[in-house]
Design an enzyme around this catalytic site. Structure first.
Site, PDB file in Angstrom:
ATOM      1  N   PHE A   1       0.746  -1.154   0.004  1.00 52.21           N
ATOM      2  CA  PHE A   1      -0.126   0.106   0.163  1.00 52.21           C
ATOM      3  C   PHE A   1       0.762   1.359  -0.031  1.00 52.21           C
ATOM      4  CE2 PHE A   1      -2.815   2.827   2.908  1.00 52.21           C
ATOM      5  CZ  PHE A   1      -3.450   3.240   1.561  1.00 52.21           C
TER       6      PHE A   1
ATOM      7  N   VAL B   1      14.921   1.716  -7.279  1.00 49.06           N
ATOM      8  CA  VAL B   1      15.150   0.204  -7.296  1.00 49.06           C
ATOM      9  C   VAL B   1      14.076  -0.299  -6.560  1.00 49.06           C
ATOM     10  CG1 VAL B   1      16.298  -2.011  -6.753  1.00 49.06           C
ATOM     11  CG2 VAL B   1      17.587  -0.013  -7.927  1.00 49.06           C
TER      12      VAL B   1
ATOM     13  N   ASP C   1      11.244 -13.987   0.424  1.00 41.44           N
ATOM     14  CA  ASP C   1      10.340 -13.563   1.777  1.00 41.44           C
ATOM     15  C   ASP C   1      11.486 -13.748   2.925  1.00 41.44           C
ATOM     16  OD1 ASP C   1       7.678 -13.609   0.318  1.00 41.44           O
ATOM     17  OD2 ASP C   1       7.798 -15.771   0.142  1.00 41.44           O
TER      18      ASP C   1
ATOM     19  N   TYR D   1       3.209  -6.617  17.512  1.00 39.91           N
ATOM     20  CA  TYR D   1       3.866  -5.814  16.397  1.00 39.91           C
ATOM     21  C   TYR D   1       4.529  -4.560  16.789  1.00 39.91           C
ATOM     22  CZ  TYR D   1       3.027  -2.680  12.531  1.00 39.91           C
ATOM     23  OH  TYR D   1       3.260  -1.595  11.291  1.00 39.91           O
TER      24      TYR D   1
END
Length: 316
Positions: free
Chosen positions: A10, A29, A50, A142
């Site tokens: 996003f 890049v 990942d 988080y």
């Protein structure tokens, strides 16, 4: 040359569009996790996979002067990981510091890190907005992972001289927004009544374009080096007022039922949704005075302009 991580996300995607349109930008890049994706023609792509904690960034960092690090394991309301903190650390701490260490070794001049207001805490006291220099007080895995990443980046900065800039956004909205904000926008667009007509809190939010503008400013502004900044649209509103103004951006009338916040919070607890109620009914204000003063920065979009752009994005 600028390296953008999280390039298909996003925030990262919006950054790429902004940088690609900037004629003063010498090159971009984009770090992508899987197969090459459709991006602006002037943007180079590098596949990084990942496992960011052990990624070799050598190819991606060739000729790079600055890094905009947006890649993260994002906050989720219902985390099904066996060990949520460790899952966040793998990406947000170890992945970030692996990249930062290699960036410093490659001669990168500045590293801009997209952190989170959750480092400050989950809620602010009425009339006492968070500031960038408050003692951190994260309350979930988080937020803890983002704080640990910040600590590690400051250590790398002290050891190597690479300039680190940290930006902690609150809720970000705009074209392509997902999660709870998108759900509420869709409900209002369909004319569905919501029990949120009597919420008297105060919350800071930030339009995607405003966040992107600040991040780009932090790439080169001399006064940004070594600093931590908070960001918002510069206007705090209640949940009720935010929904009314979002409805106005849709040229609709918000159908908001005046259910007291205390009743909503009680039902949320009974349904096991206490965290959802906190986000809807609690206050979370941020003070961007330091950001504006040191950088001479003013949010390009007002709250209403940001909401209109978010609505336009829904209609495309």
């Amino acid at each position: 040359m600028i390296l953008v991580t999280g390039a298909t996300g996003f925030v990262g995607g919006a950054l790429l569009r902004r940088l690609a349109a900037d004629r003063a930008c010498k090159g971009v890049v984009a770090a992508v996790r899987r197969k090459p994706v459709s991006l602006h023609e002037v943007v180079q792509q590098v596949l990084v996979g990942d496992q960011l904690h052990n990624t070799d960034w050598g190819l991606a960092l060739q000729g790079v002067d600055a890094v905009l690090h947006c890649a993260a394991r994002v906050h989720v309301m219902q985390d099904d990981a066996t060990d949520p903190l460790q899952a966040y650390r793998e990406v947000n701490v170890y992945g970030t510091l692996n990249l930062a260490n290699q960036a410093a070794q490659a001669g990168v001049h500045r590293f801009v890190f997209v952190s989170s207001i959750k480092v400050n805490g989950e809620a602010s006291q009425p009339g006492q907005p968070f500031t960038a220099d408050d003692v951190p007080s994260p309350s979930d895995s988080y937020g803890v992972s983002k704080l640990e990443a910040e600590w590690g980046l400051r250590e790398i900065e002290a050891q190597t001289g690479m300039e680190v800039v940290i930006v902690r956004p609150p809720l970000v909205y705009g074209p392509g927004v997902k999660a709870n904000f998108a759900n509420m926008m869709r409900w209002m667009a369909r004319g569905m009544p919501l029990p949120l007509g009597a919420i008297h809190n105060a919350r800071s939010v930030v339009a995607l374009d405003n966040l992107v503008d600040l991040l780009v400013t932090c790439l080169k502004h001399p006064a940004a080096a070594g600093q931590t900044f908070l960001v918002s649209d510069g206007e705090d509103v209640s949940t009720t007022e935010l929904l009314r103004r979002a409805a106005r951006a849709m040229s609709k009338k918000a159908l908001l039922l005046p259910v007291p916040a205390s009743v909503l919070e009680l039902f949320a607890v009974l349904l096991g949704k206490r965290a959802v109620a906190q986000r809807l009914c609690g206050s979370l204000q941020v003070d961007i005075a330091k950001t504006c003063r040191l950088l001479g920065w003013v949010p390009p979009l007002t709250l209403d302009e940001g909401l209109r752009k978010a609505v336009e994005g829904m209609q495309q």
